[in-house]
Scaffold this motif. Structure first.
Motif, PDB file in Angstrom:
ATOM      1  N   PRO A   1     -10.100  -2.094   3.852  1.00 29.34           N
ATOM      2  CA  PRO A   1      -9.812  -2.131   2.424  1.00 29.34           C
ATOM      3  C   PRO A   1     -10.905  -1.387   1.651  1.00 29.34           C
ATOM      4  O   PRO A   1     -12.032  -1.301   2.128  1.00 29.34           O
ATOM      5  CB  PRO A   1      -9.865  -3.628   2.087  1.00 29.34           C
ATOM      6  N   PRO A   2     -10.552  -0.880   0.464  1.00 28.08           N
ATOM      7  CA  PRO A   2     -11.537  -0.091  -0.273  1.00 28.08           C
ATOM      8  C   PRO A   2     -12.692  -0.929  -0.805  1.00 28.08           C
ATOM      9  O   PRO A   2     -12.566  -2.147  -0.969  1.00 28.08           O
ATOM     10  CB  PRO A   2     -10.737   0.483  -1.441  1.00 28.08           C
TER      11      PRO A   2
ATOM     12  N   ILE B   1       0.845  -1.208   0.000  1.00 27.21           N
ATOM     13  CA  ILE B   1       0.000   0.000   0.000  1.00 27.21           C
ATOM     14  C   ILE B   1       0.879   1.256   0.000  1.00 27.21           C
ATOM     15  O   ILE B   1       0.625   2.209  -0.748  1.00 27.21           O
ATOM     16  CB  ILE B   1      -0.956  -0.002   1.215  1.00 27.21           C
ATOM     17  N   VAL B   2       1.944   1.226   0.820  1.00 30.29           N
ATOM     18  CA  VAL B   2       2.834   2.393   0.882  1.00 30.29           C
ATOM     19  C   VAL B   2       3.473   2.641  -0.482  1.00 30.29           C
ATOM     20  O   VAL B   2       3.490   3.767  -0.991  1.00 30.29           O
ATOM     21  CB  VAL B   2       3.921   2.184   1.972  1.00 30.29           C
ATOM     22  N   GLU B   3       3.969   1.561  -1.113  1.00 36.53           N
ATOM     23  CA  GLU B   3       4.597   1.720  -2.441  1.00 36.53           C
ATOM     24  C   GLU B   3       3.564   2.158  -3.476  1.00 36.53           C
ATOM     25  O   GLU B   3       3.830   3.029  -4.310  1.00 36.53           O
ATOM     26  CB  GLU B   3       5.270   0.403  -2.881  1.00 36.53           C
TER      27      GLU B   3
ATOM     28  N   GLU C   1      -5.351  -7.200  -1.049  1.00 35.73           N
ATOM     29  CA  GLU C   1      -6.181  -7.758   0.034  1.00 35.73           C
ATOM     30  C   GLU C   1      -6.160  -9.290  -0.015  1.00 35.73           C
ATOM     31  O   GLU C   1      -6.036  -9.955   1.021  1.00 35.73           O
ATOM     32  CB  GLU C   1      -7.625  -7.232  -0.104  1.00 35.73           C
ATOM     33  N   GLY C   2      -6.242  -9.829  -1.238  1.00 37.04           N
ATOM     34  CA  GLY C   2      -6.272 -11.288  -1.396  1.00 37.04           C
ATOM     35  C   GLY C   2      -4.993 -11.936  -0.889  1.00 37.04           C
ATOM     36  O   GLY C   2      -5.026 -12.953  -0.191  1.00 37.04           O
TER      37      GLY C   2
ATOM     38  N   ARG D   1      -4.188   0.148  -3.762  1.00 37.63           N
ATOM     39  CA  ARG D   1      -4.359  -1.106  -3.000  1.00 37.63           C
ATOM     40  C   ARG D   1      -5.440  -1.957  -3.659  1.00 37.63           C
ATOM     41  O   ARG D   1      -6.498  -2.209  -3.068  1.00 37.63           O
ATOM     42  CB  ARG D   1      -4.694  -0.794  -1.549  1.00 37.63           C
ATOM     43  N   PRO D   2      -5.208  -2.398  -4.900  1.00 34.96           N
ATOM     44  CA  PRO D   2      -6.214  -3.191  -5.612  1.00 34.96           C
ATOM     45  C   PRO D   2      -6.473  -4.509  -4.908  1.00 34.96           C
ATOM     46  O   PRO D   2      -5.771  -4.863  -3.969  1.00 34.96           O
ATOM     47  CB  PRO D   2      -5.576  -3.415  -6.986  1.00 34.96           C
TER      48      PRO D   2
END
Ligand code: URP
Ligand code: ZN
Ligand code: ZN
Length: 500
Positions: free
Chosen positions: A296-297, A196-198, A223-224, A218-219
């Protein structure tokens, strides 16, 4: 009548439990269900609620809220008063919130601080999970005290929010071991915090500063991956796992596949992920788009909410919560030039039941019994408060809702009971309306009118070793998992390594 003798008869409704529906009156006294049956004779002066033609369901249990959470430089506007007010208006009679201590700080101190915030404000029963944001002997000791003396039987680890709450795999492994030993349930916020940071750096370099950048950095594979990793790590210590706010196909598939290969893992979907989607991040109005920012989004694939509901219907996912963590538009605007500064969080505690009825029951995906399972009973079992909560049974708490499955209501920020100025379900028309909410045997919401008492909710202690969670884990531990091979000692040549 003194408040201790309060008597209530819910007359003529169709009671719904997970295993069956039945016509019956329900008589409540002193906060408990005392009798269930046809045409009950009750003492004179008993208040009667007409439930003819309506369902009577166990009050909703929301296992995931963040009331008045200090987060990202500001504080969530739904505090324990406004949050529980919204909860009962929507048919939820118990919430489980999260104590979140900072890195290096005491879990016990944080627990006491959160109790201080909640006890004087809550309008319905509540309990606490505690987050583990760092690792050390002190954390292990305090987890034990929380479990044995404070009624906490669940601990959450964040795999995201790097440098703030995130723990690495080694820390998570130790926390899982500790949970397992204590009979507490390990929970995870599953997103890869390093990625996420990158990803966020990449978006900002591309000049993408708006809310759409929040999803693109953060696609769903982010999360997966974390969901799969958490399941693998938990399985190495035979520790049951509960994945909070499952927001994507990838994450829910990781849980479904984990369960298929025998891992003890539970998945929680949330109202936001079931009732709306991430296309809102691309909305032209910044304030609207920012209103949906959460982690997560929500996913831009508009078929995801239906997919998650299908999994709930089939027990591939087990529980629903909300992750209610609300910030006003002006607070969200802290991130007007940089999406990473938009406080993460959305509403849900008031609308969860109606959204799930509309998308789950009215749509024909599940029956009212399954609805009760995913909104109340399974959470009660997992968090070890069943049958005190989550069922209509003699001796259980009188936390009940008279529910009209045919009536509709339109969700709006102009009429909701939250403190927040925005509602992610704005304009949505839902079948499924709470007519009357009863908490501890008291009517707290009646056809649109609230009658709540600040501070009247109780802290509910939750004992360790829920049999729903640990039943087969304890049995598995008795069966040897690893076997040594007996062989003659090796006596052959060994290569000589240089002295250094
Ligand atoms: O965006 C969210 N989810 N805010 C609350 C904190 C968390 O991650 O659960
Ligand atoms: Zn989270
Ligand atoms: Zn949360």
């Amino acid at each position: 009548m003194s408040s201790d003798e309060r008597r209530l008869l819910i007359k003529g409704g169709t009671c719904v439990n997970v295993d069956h529906k039945f016509e019956a009156d329900v008589y409540c006294q002193n906060g408990l269900i005392r009798e269930i049956g046809i045409d009950l004779k009750v003492p004179e002066g008993t208040r009667v609620i007409d439930a003819n033609g309506k369902f009577v369901i166990p009050g909703g249990i929301d296992p995931h809220t963040h009331f008045q959470l200090p987060f990202m430089g500001t504080v969530a506007v739904d505090d324990f008063y406004a949050g529980t007010r919204a909860a009962v208006a929507g048919g939820t009679t118990m919430i489980i919130d999260f104590v979140i201590p900072g890195k290096g700080t005491s879990l016990l101190d944080a627990y006491e601080r959160w109790r201080g915030w909640a006890d004087e404000k809550v309008c319905c029963d509540y309990s606490f999970h505690v987050a583990v944001t760092w690792w050390g002997d002190q954390v292990a000791r305090e987890m034990e005290i929380l479990t044995k003396e404070k009624g906490v039987n669940s601990f959450k680890m964040f795999m995201a929010y790097k440098d703030v709450y995130m723990v690495n795999d080694e820390e998570m492994y130790h926390a899982f071991e500790c949970c397992k030993r204590l009979g507490a349930l390990a929970q995870v916020h599953a997103e890869n915090g390093d990625l996420i940071v990158e990803g966020a750096k990449k978006m900002l370099e591309l000049g993408i500063t708006g809310p759409e950048g929040h999803e693109m950095c953060r696609p769903e594979e982010v999360e997966g991956e974390a969901t799969h990793r958490a399941i693998v790590i938990a399985n190495q210590v035979n520790c049951p796992l509960y994945v909070v706010h499952v927001m994507s196909r990838s994450a829910s598939d990781a849980i479904r596949k984990g369960r298929q290969r025998g891992c003890v893992v539970f998945g929680e979907a949330i109202a936001a992920g079931l009732g709306t989607d991430g296309t809102n991040y691309w909305h032209k109005c910044w304030r609207h788009a920012a209103g949906y920012v959460m982690g997560p989004p929500l996913r831009p694939d508009s078929s995801t909410p239906g997919y998650l509901m299908d999994l709930l219907a089939n027990d591939d996912l087990q529980v629903t919560g909300t992750d209610n963590c609300t910030f006003n538009g002006d607070q969200k605007a802290l991130g007007k030039d940089n999406f990473t500064r938009i406080p993460n969080g959305v509403n849900g505690v008031e609308d969860r039941l109606s959204v799930i009825w509309e998308k789950g029951v009215h749509s024909g995906k599940m029956d009212p019994c399954r609805f009760v399972a995913i909104t109340s009973t399974t959470a009660a079992k997992i968090f070890n408060i069943y049958p005190q909560k989550g069922v209509i049974a003699v001796g259980s708490d009188a936390d009940l809702v008279v529910w009209d499955g045919d009536a509709t209501r339109t969700i709006s920020a102009t009429t909701h009971h939250h403190a927040v100025d925005f509602n992610i379900f704005e304009g949505m028309i839902c079948h499924g309306v709470p007519l009357v909410t009863i908490s501890q045997g008291r009517v707290v919401y009646d056809h649109g009118k609230l009658d709540i008492v600040r501070g009247c909710g109780r802290y509910i202690s939750r004992p360790a070793f829920s049999s729903h969670v640990f039943g087969c884990v304890q049995q598995r531990d008795k069966i040897p998992r690893y076997e040594k091979v007996e062989r003659e000692p090796y006596t052959g040549p060994i290569v000589q390594l240089p002295a250094s």
